[in-house]
Design a protein around this motif. Structure first.
Motif, PDB file in Angstrom:
ATOM      1  N   THR A 127      61.143  42.395  43.981  1.00  0.00           N
ATOM      2  CA  THR A 127      59.101  42.991  43.492  1.00  0.00           C
ATOM      3  C   THR A 127      58.945  44.383  43.579  1.00  0.00           C
ATOM      4  O   THR A 127      60.149  45.284  43.591  1.00  0.00           O
ATOM      5  N   ALA A 128      58.314  44.701  42.400  1.00  0.00           N
ATOM      6  CA  ALA A 128      58.381  46.432  42.767  1.00  0.00           C
ATOM      7  C   ALA A 128      56.534  46.705  42.880  1.00  0.00           C
ATOM      8  O   ALA A 128      55.664  45.650  41.962  1.00  0.00           O
ATOM      9  N   LEU A 129      56.197  47.526  43.840  1.00  0.00           N
ATOM     10  CA  LEU A 129      54.838  48.261  43.640  1.00  0.00           C
ATOM     11  C   LEU A 129      54.089  49.468  42.809  1.00  0.00           C
ATOM     12  O   LEU A 129      54.417  50.241  42.540  1.00  0.00           O
ATOM     13  N   PRO A 135      62.183  46.836  51.574  1.00  0.00           N
ATOM     14  CA  PRO A 135      61.301  46.805  50.375  1.00  0.00           C
ATOM     15  C   PRO A 135      62.699  46.964  49.113  1.00  0.00           C
ATOM     16  O   PRO A 135      62.317  46.895  48.067  1.00  0.00           O
ATOM     17  N   ASN A 136      63.826  47.337  49.875  1.00  0.00           N
ATOM     18  CA  ASN A 136      63.886  48.265  48.968  1.00  0.00           C
ATOM     19  C   ASN A 136      65.573  46.454  48.411  1.00  0.00           C
ATOM     20  O   ASN A 136      66.084  47.387  47.819  1.00  0.00           O
ATOM     21  N   ALA A 162      58.179  50.825  37.562  1.00  0.00           N
ATOM     22  CA  ALA A 162      58.461  49.535  37.406  1.00  0.00           C
ATOM     23  C   ALA A 162      58.985  48.766  36.966  1.00  0.00           C
ATOM     24  O   ALA A 162      60.078  47.690  37.691  1.00  0.00           O
TER      25      ALA A 162
END
Ligand SMILES: Nc1ncnc2c1ncn2[C@@H]1O[C@H](COP(=O)(O)OP(=O)(O)OP(=O)(O)O)[C@@H](O)[C@H]1O
Ligand SMILES: [Mg+2]
Lengths: 361, 334
Positions: free
Chosen positions: A78-80, A73-74, A148
């Protein structure tokens, strides 16, 4: 820059439980795309799979054409934005916003500059030194968006970010979100169980139920031309008339219901003898007699006056009542409770769909 | 009845009384609706409870301390001379820590032991923090319920054994004919047994192990209440694992870290069993010196003075560290 997101046969299992079943989607770059579905249908699971917190049990996630398997994820573009925002309570607003830049090693001065820009964007100028706990709900919301956006993601993932806000603020934030999306021009993937949110903001909507994507279309199509009984019953109000197809001809069908033979469009090309449900929306039903095949009668139970309209509840075939929505200056008088009422509709607004799972009331 | 017998008897009676009362209350069946303390116990019992607790704190905790304070400002005298003309207020017991009363030279032995005790305790605290932080993080955030329960059991069960027995079992493990040396020699890492006890390895192990739980639980409590989403949010923003700990988990767990460290430091500095049974023969532990003044030399005034020097130094050290890491005292003892 924005990137498209492609789900290719994505299945996510937790033990024996399948939370997402064979999802196939192609979200275009720069699109505002929503997942709409009831609680527990697997929306968050899909989002966590796209952001990399979950690995699909089968299938592939591609972002900007690149397979994301094995990318954490890092490392994803994308940013959540979390369902509960997950702002860092011990950091100031500005530090929250620029945290992603800090871990990338940007200097203090660069970060401050960026924080000022982003605070401008979310209409909170000069509030960077406040603590998160000193902000209102809507302000926290906007800080989460800025945090984000700061890392310049190609895809922004939003998990019901408005669910904690009150109605007024929610409506305000809808416009705000849409405006921000158009300004920054990146792909937004938005999750909600609120159909109003999905319908007003999205370019396209995927309606989900129990881990399955039932339909992908723009808001108008989802509302006007649902493809499954679930979508018809989940999006907006609808009156179901279950029965068997008596005959089908051209693009319409006649279905044998407890209220007699009724006619509707037959987009799924059902044949005589198939189990089917006729759906007619409350605003498509009219009091009074119409042509045969689209008129029926049933006792009136009660009526609810709502100002600009009145909902008339009538006895249905099963447990569910039939709702007829009558405009303020509708012609026919509403029959008194207990009396039989006659109802008709335009057969082009009735929809015959295959029998299937319905949305829970 | 001698006063010492009384001091042992009274707590026993109080504990027995509490136990009987709790049995009695359990027999009455418990009311689901919460009631106030006096409503629950009745006025008579309530007053009895409050009285007993007050008695406990006053006579068994506060007064002995006060007695020791007074004692530390007296010269050491045989019982016959107490209260006589030689029984004057003096700080000689405190100065004896710095200057030897017999020859007037610097009291390097005791000062060295003092510094050694503080430094070793601080180091043990740090080692414990390094061991316990990953464990606590695992238990609080990433372990499955089943594994966490197992781990917790494994951590707690050894503490059902008496502290001194535990120290001896470590001694058995580390002795020159102990399991570890046998094992090391068996696989040929060493030819001769390593003197784990003489080189103080045993003391370090014992001190660390004795305080493991005291470090883990405040850490676990603190980390457990951290929202998982915050860790994921940091990760999603691009932070590698160590930056997540540096920026999110540790700042959040700081009060827990502070309270764990405070307790471990205090207990390590005050511990007796591990340095005594597991330390090398030449190791001088300050608490042992205090102990010897009381029970070997029967020099209660000097023992009291030394105990207070240690207490004051520990408190000062803890306050300094709290200040350094910007933790409020209230947070640390929460
Ligand atoms: N880690 C997990 N282990 C086991 N089951 C899970 C896990 N995460 C989610 N589930 C299950 O997967 C299903 C879908 O969960 P998900 O969180 O995606 O729902 P959702 O659509 O986001 O619902 P909501 O609108 O309530 O947030 C649920 O039935 C849930 O119980
Ligand atoms: Mg969810």
């Amino acid at each position: 820059m924005s990137a498209g997101v492609e789900l290719d046969g994505v299945t996510v299992r937790f033990g024996n439980f399948t939370a997402v079943n064979n999802a196939n989607l192609n979200i275009k770059g720069g699109e505002f795309f929503s997942f709409l579905g009831p609680s527990g249908c697997g929306k968050t699971t899909i989002l966590r799979t796209v952001s990399g917190f979950l690995d699909p049990s089968a299938g592939h996630v591609r972002i900007g054409g690149q397979d994301m398997a094995g990318i954490g994820p890092n490392k994803r573009p994308t940013a959540l934005i979390f369902q509960n925002l997950a702002l860092f309570p011990l950091m100031s607003v500005a530090d929250n916003i620029t945290y992603g830049l800090r871990v990338r090693g940007l200097s203090r001065a660069d970060r401050d500059k960026r924080a000022t820009e982003l605070l401008e964007l979310i209409a909170l100028p000069g509030q960077g030194q406040k603590l998160v706990s000193e902000l209102s709900g809507g302000q926290k919301q906007r800080v989460a968006i800025a945090r984000a956006l700061a890392v310049e993601p190609q895809v922004l993932l939003l998990d019901e970010p408005l669910s904690a806000l009150d109605l007024k603020l929610r409506q305000h934030m809808r416009n705000e979100l849409r405006a921000i999306q158009q300004r920054v021009g990146i792909t937004f993937i938005y999750i909600t169980h609120d159909q109003g949110e999905a319908l007003t903001m999205s370019d396209r909507i995927a309606v989900m139920s129990d881990g399955v994507i039932e339909q992908v279309a723009d808001g108008k199509s989802v509302y006007d031309s649902p493809e499954t009984a679930f979508v018809a019953s989940f999006v907006g109000e609808n009156n179901p008339f279950p029965g068997k197809v008596a005959s089908a001809s051209g693009d319409s069908a006649i279905i044998e219901t407890p209220f007699g033979k009724l006619r509707g469009l037959n987009p799924k090309k059902l044949k005589a003898g198939d189990n089917a449900i006729l759906f007619v929306r409350p605003e498509s039903l009219k009091l009074g007699k119409g042509p045969d095949g689209s008129t029926f009668a049933t006792p009136v139970l009660n009526a609810a006056f709502e100002g600009n309209m009145t909902h008339v509840f009538m006895k249905g075939a099963g447990k569910k009542n039939i709702t007829v929505t009558v405009g303020r200056h509708g012609g026919t008088a509403i029959p008194a409770s207990g009396e039989n009422g006659t109802v008709h509709y335009d057969p082009a607004l009735g929809l015959v769909l295959p029998e299937g799972k319905m949305a829970r009331e | 009845m001698s006063s010492r017998a009384l001091a042992f008897l009274v707590p026993a009676i109080v504990i027995l009384a509490f136990w009987l009362m709790s049995r009695w209350e359990a027999r009455q069946g418990h009311d689901p609706t919460h009631k106030s303390f006096f409503e629950r116990n009745g006025t008579v019992l309530g007053i009895a409870f409050v009285g007993l607790v007050a008695f406990w704190t006053l006579f068994l905790v506060t007064l002995p301390y006060l007695y020791m304070v007074v004692e530390s400002f007296h010269p050491r005298l045989p019982p016959a001379k107490r209260g006589g003309p030689e029984d004057i207020a003096t700080i000689a017991q405190y100065t004896s820590f710095f200057v030897n009363p017999t020859d007037g030279a610097w009291n390097t032995t005791h000062m060295y032991a003092f510094v050694y005790t503080i430094v070793v305790s601080a180091a043990v605290t740090f080692i414990n923090l390094c061991i316990c932080y990953p464990l606590a993080y695992y238990m609080a955030q990433s372990g499955t319920t089943q594994k966490v329960r197992l781990l917790m059991l494994g951590l707690i069960v050894p503490y059902w054994v008496n502290e001194i027995l535990r120290a001896f079992s470590i001694r058995l493990l580390l002795a020159s004919k102990g399991l570890i040396n046998q094992g090391l020699m068996g696989i040929g890492i060493t030819d001769a047994p390593i003197d784990f006890l003489g080189n103080n390895t045993g003391m370090w192990v014992g001190l660390s192990y004795a305080n493991l739980l005291i470090m883990i639980f405040p850490l676990y409590n603190a980390i457990e209440s951290l929202d998982k989403n915050q860790i994921e949010a940091a990760r999603d923003l691009g932070a590698p694992w160590w930056k997540i700990h540096r920026d999110v988990v540790i700042p959040y767990a700081k009060p827990g870290i502070a309270s764990g460290c405070t307790m471990v430091f205090m207990l390590a500095a005050g511990s007796l069993a591990a340095p005594l049974f597991l330390g090398g023969p030449r190791t001088l532990w300050f608490t042992s010196i205090v102990y010897d003044f009381f029970f070997q030399a029967f020099n209660w005034p000097r023992g009291s003075a030394y105990a207070f020097i240690l207490l004051a130094a520990c408190i000062a050290f803890v306050m300094f560290m709290l200040r350094l890491f910007k933790v409020k005292l209230g947070e640390a003892i929460r």
